[in-house]
Design a protein around this motif. Structure first.
Motif, PDB file in Angstrom:
ATOM      1  N   LEU A  48      20.771  64.527  49.212  1.00 34.00           N
ATOM      2  CA  LEU A  48      21.467  63.432  49.891  1.00 34.00           C
ATOM      3  C   LEU A  48      20.837  62.086  49.556  1.00 34.00           C
ATOM      4  CD1 LEU A  48      23.573  62.425  51.926  1.00 34.00           C
ATOM      5  CD2 LEU A  48      21.881  62.848  53.720  1.00 34.00           C
ATOM      6  N   LYS A  49      19.506  62.038  49.485  1.00 32.65           N
ATOM      7  CA  LYS A  49      18.836  60.782  49.145  1.00 32.65           C
ATOM      8  C   LYS A  49      19.148  60.343  47.718  1.00 32.65           C
ATOM      9  CE  LYS A  49      14.571  61.685  50.270  1.00 32.65           C
ATOM     10  NZ  LYS A  49      13.155  61.596  50.638  1.00 32.65           N
ATOM     11  N   VAL A  50      19.291  61.266  46.790  1.00 32.42           N
ATOM     12  CA  VAL A  50      19.672  60.912  45.415  1.00 32.42           C
ATOM     13  C   VAL A  50      21.088  60.353  45.392  1.00 32.42           C
ATOM     14  CG1 VAL A  50      20.192  61.867  43.144  1.00 32.42           C
ATOM     15  CG2 VAL A  50      18.093  62.524  44.300  1.00 32.42           C
ATOM     16  N   ILE A  51      21.993  60.991  46.115  1.00 32.93           N
ATOM     17  CA  ILE A  51      23.373  60.498  46.187  1.00 32.93           C
ATOM     18  C   ILE A  51      23.418  59.115  46.824  1.00 32.93           C
ATOM     19  CG2 ILE A  51      25.625  60.907  47.277  1.00 32.93           C
ATOM     20  CD1 ILE A  51      25.018  63.936  46.907  1.00 32.93           C
ATOM     21  N   LEU A  52      22.632  58.908  47.861  1.00 30.70           N
ATOM     22  CA  LEU A  52      22.592  57.599  48.520  1.00 30.70           C
ATOM     23  C   LEU A  52      21.992  56.533  47.607  1.00 30.70           C
ATOM     24  CD1 LEU A  52      21.494  58.672  52.096  1.00 30.70           C
ATOM     25  CD2 LEU A  52      23.762  57.936  51.362  1.00 30.70           C
ATOM     26  N   ALA A  53      21.010  56.891  46.807  1.00 36.04           N
ATOM     27  CA  ALA A  53      20.437  55.930  45.862  1.00 36.04           C
ATOM     28  C   ALA A  53      21.477  55.501  44.831  1.00 36.04           C
ATOM     29  CB  ALA A  53      19.212  56.533  45.180  1.00 36.04           C
ATOM     30  N   ILE A 106      17.064  59.102  57.945  1.00 37.50           N
ATOM     31  CA  ILE A 106      16.226  60.121  57.299  1.00 37.50           C
ATOM     32  C   ILE A 106      14.752  59.789  57.469  1.00 37.50           C
ATOM     33  CG2 ILE A 106      15.575  61.115  55.067  1.00 37.50           C
ATOM     34  CD1 ILE A 106      18.531  60.870  54.273  1.00 37.50           C
ATOM     35  N   THR A 107      14.394  58.526  57.316  1.00 34.73           N
ATOM     36  CA  THR A 107      13.004  58.115  57.502  1.00 34.73           C
ATOM     37  C   THR A 107      12.555  58.380  58.931  1.00 34.73           C
ATOM     38  OG1 THR A 107      13.282  56.418  55.822  1.00 34.73           O
ATOM     39  CG2 THR A 107      11.413  56.180  57.307  1.00 34.73           C
ATOM     40  N   GLY A 108      13.409  58.067  59.893  1.00 31.03           N
ATOM     41  CA  GLY A 108      13.083  58.348  61.291  1.00 31.03           C
ATOM     42  C   GLY A 108      12.933  59.832  61.554  1.00 31.03           C
ATOM     43  N   TYR A 109      13.725  60.637  60.873  1.00 32.33           N
ATOM     44  CA  TYR A 109      13.630  62.088  61.026  1.00 32.33           C
ATOM     45  C   TYR A 109      12.254  62.590  60.598  1.00 32.33           C
ATOM     46  CZ  TYR A 109      14.423  67.027  59.908  1.00 32.33           C
ATOM     47  OH  TYR A 109      14.320  68.381  59.808  1.00 32.33           O
ATOM     48  N   TYR A 110      11.729  62.038  59.518  1.00 37.01           N
ATOM     49  CA  TYR A 110      10.419  62.473  59.045  1.00 37.01           C
ATOM     50  C   TYR A 110       9.275  61.870  59.854  1.00 37.01           C
ATOM     51  CZ  TYR A 110      12.317  64.909  55.040  1.00 37.01           C
ATOM     52  OH  TYR A 110      12.978  65.795  54.240  1.00 37.01           O
ATOM     53  N   PHE A 111       9.469  60.701  60.453  1.00 38.00           N
ATOM     54  CA  PHE A 111       8.396  60.086  61.225  1.00 38.00           C
ATOM     55  C   PHE A 111       8.256  60.676  62.629  1.00 38.00           C
ATOM     56  CE2 PHE A 111       8.096  56.481  58.228  1.00 38.00           C
ATOM     57  CZ  PHE A 111       6.716  56.457  58.130  1.00 38.00           C
ATOM     58  N   LEU A 168      27.154  52.625  53.954  1.00 40.41           N
ATOM     59  CA  LEU A 168      26.508  53.602  54.824  1.00 40.41           C
ATOM     60  C   LEU A 168      25.184  54.111  54.259  1.00 40.41           C
ATOM     61  CD1 LEU A 168      29.609  55.709  55.854  1.00 40.41           C
ATOM     62  CD2 LEU A 168      28.385  54.045  57.227  1.00 40.41           C
ATOM     63  N   ALA A 169      24.895  53.819  53.011  1.00 41.02           N
ATOM     64  CA  ALA A 169      23.719  54.384  52.351  1.00 41.02           C
ATOM     65  C   ALA A 169      22.418  53.932  53.018  1.00 41.02           C
ATOM     66  CB  ALA A 169      23.711  54.014  50.871  1.00 41.02           C
ATOM     67  N   VAL A 170      22.268  52.655  53.268  1.00 41.56           N
ATOM     68  CA  VAL A 170      21.005  52.152  53.823  1.00 41.56           C
ATOM     69  C   VAL A 170      20.769  52.651  55.247  1.00 41.56           C
ATOM     70  CG1 VAL A 170      19.723  50.071  54.429  1.00 41.56           C
ATOM     71  CG2 VAL A 170      20.958  50.187  52.265  1.00 41.56           C
ATOM     72  N   PRO A 171      21.753  52.601  56.153  1.00 39.51           N
ATOM     73  CA  PRO A 171      21.500  53.164  57.490  1.00 39.51           C
ATOM     74  C   PRO A 171      21.158  54.653  57.469  1.00 39.51           C
ATOM     75  CG  PRO A 171      23.434  51.782  57.557  1.00 39.51           C
ATOM     76  CD  PRO A 171      23.041  51.914  56.110  1.00 39.51           C
ATOM     77  N   ILE A 172      21.765  55.397  56.551  1.00 39.91           N
ATOM     78  CA  ILE A 172      21.439  56.822  56.470  1.00 39.91           C
ATOM     79  C   ILE A 172      20.005  57.010  55.979  1.00 39.91           C
ATOM     80  CG2 ILE A 172      22.019  58.994  55.325  1.00 39.91           C
ATOM     81  CD1 ILE A 172      24.947  58.130  55.479  1.00 39.91           C
ATOM     82  N   MET A 190       5.086  69.472  57.320  1.00 43.99           N
ATOM     83  CA  MET A 190       6.519  69.657  57.278  1.00 43.99           C
ATOM     84  C   MET A 190       6.943  69.953  55.844  1.00 43.99           C
ATOM     85  SD  MET A 190       9.402  66.996  58.411  1.00 43.99           S
ATOM     86  CE  MET A 190      10.850  67.728  59.029  1.00 43.99           C
ATOM     87  N   GLU A 191       7.795  70.915  55.707  1.00 44.20           N
ATOM     88  CA  GLU A 191       8.273  71.302  54.385  1.00 44.20           C
ATOM     89  C   GLU A 191       9.376  70.365  53.918  1.00 44.20           C
ATOM     90  OE1 GLU A 191       9.466  75.352  54.261  1.00 44.20           O
ATOM     91  OE2 GLU A 191       7.760  76.007  55.428  1.00 44.20           O
ATOM     92  N   ARG A 192       9.527  70.288  52.611  1.00 46.62           N
ATOM     93  CA  ARG A 192      10.612  69.483  52.038  1.00 46.62           C
ATOM     94  C   ARG A 192      11.934  70.203  52.258  1.00 46.62           C
ATOM     95  NH1 ARG A 192       8.976  65.473  47.928  1.00 46.62           N
ATOM     96  NH2 ARG A 192      11.193  65.347  47.652  1.00 46.62           N
ATOM     97  N   ASN A 193      12.952  69.422  52.447  1.00 44.27           N
ATOM     98  CA  ASN A 193      14.289  69.957  52.647  1.00 44.27           C
ATOM     99  C   ASN A 193      15.126  69.558  51.434  1.00 44.27           C
ATOM    100  OD1 ASN A 193      16.811  70.688  53.528  1.00 44.27           O
ATOM    101  ND2 ASN A 193      16.484  69.930  55.593  1.00 44.27           N
ATOM    102  N   LEU A 194      15.576  70.540  50.687  1.00 45.15           N
ATOM    103  CA  LEU A 194      16.301  70.277  49.444  1.00 45.15           C
ATOM    104  C   LEU A 194      17.606  69.529  49.691  1.00 45.15           C
ATOM    105  CD1 LEU A 194      16.412  70.642  46.396  1.00 45.15           C
ATOM    106  CD2 LEU A 194      17.580  72.813  46.776  1.00 45.15           C
ATOM    107  N   SER A 195      18.311  69.862  50.742  1.00 43.33           N
ATOM    108  CA  SER A 195      19.582  69.181  50.996  1.00 43.33           C
ATOM    109  C   SER A 195      19.375  67.714  51.361  1.00 43.33           C
ATOM    110  CB  SER A 195      20.388  69.898  52.076  1.00 43.33           C
ATOM    111  OG  SER A 195      19.592  70.254  53.158  1.00 43.33           O
ATOM    112  N   ILE A 196      18.283  67.384  52.043  1.00 44.74           N
ATOM    113  CA  ILE A 196      17.986  65.976  52.332  1.00 44.74           C
ATOM    114  C   ILE A 196      17.599  65.252  51.051  1.00 44.74           C
ATOM    115  CG2 ILE A 196      16.385  64.427  53.513  1.00 44.74           C
ATOM    116  CD1 ILE A 196      16.478  66.273  55.889  1.00 44.74           C
ATOM    117  N   ASP A 197      16.873  65.902  50.172  1.00 45.11           N
ATOM    118  CA  ASP A 197      16.513  65.286  48.893  1.00 45.11           C
ATOM    119  C   ASP A 197      17.753  65.005  48.046  1.00 45.11           C
ATOM    120  OD1 ASP A 197      13.837  65.262  49.522  1.00 45.11           O
ATOM    121  OD2 ASP A 197      13.403  67.137  48.460  1.00 45.11           O
TER     122      ASP A 197
END
Length: 68
Positions: free
Chosen positions: A10-15, A52-57, A44-48, A1-8
């Motif tokens: 989003l993860k920085v913003i959530l962190a 995302i983790t479920g999306y990759y698994f 909302l950061a932790v549930p999101i 699976m390729e990396r998705n820049l928009s998800i990355d």
């Protein structure tokens, strides 16, 4: 699976939101503003992250894919 820049991004913003959650940002400025952000938006950061983790698994169907 390729990396998705928009998800990355989003993860920085959530962190950053998780850091702000623990620092009680805006508390000195306004307790109402602090409550809206800390108890509302930043929570909302932790549930999101979990979504995302479920999306990759979903794409892991073997031990080899899990290792990569």
């Amino acid at each position: 699976m390729e990396r998705n820049l928009s998800i990355d991004i989003l993860k920085v913003i959530l962190a950053i939101a998780v850091v702000f959650l623990h620092t009680r940002i805006f508390y000195d400025l306004s307790t109402l503003l602090s409550h809206v952000f800390v108890q509302g938006i930043f929570r909302l950061a932790v549930p999101i992250f979990l979504v995302i983790t479920g999306y990759y698994f979903v794409y892991i169907n073997s031990l080899q894919r899990y290792k990569t």
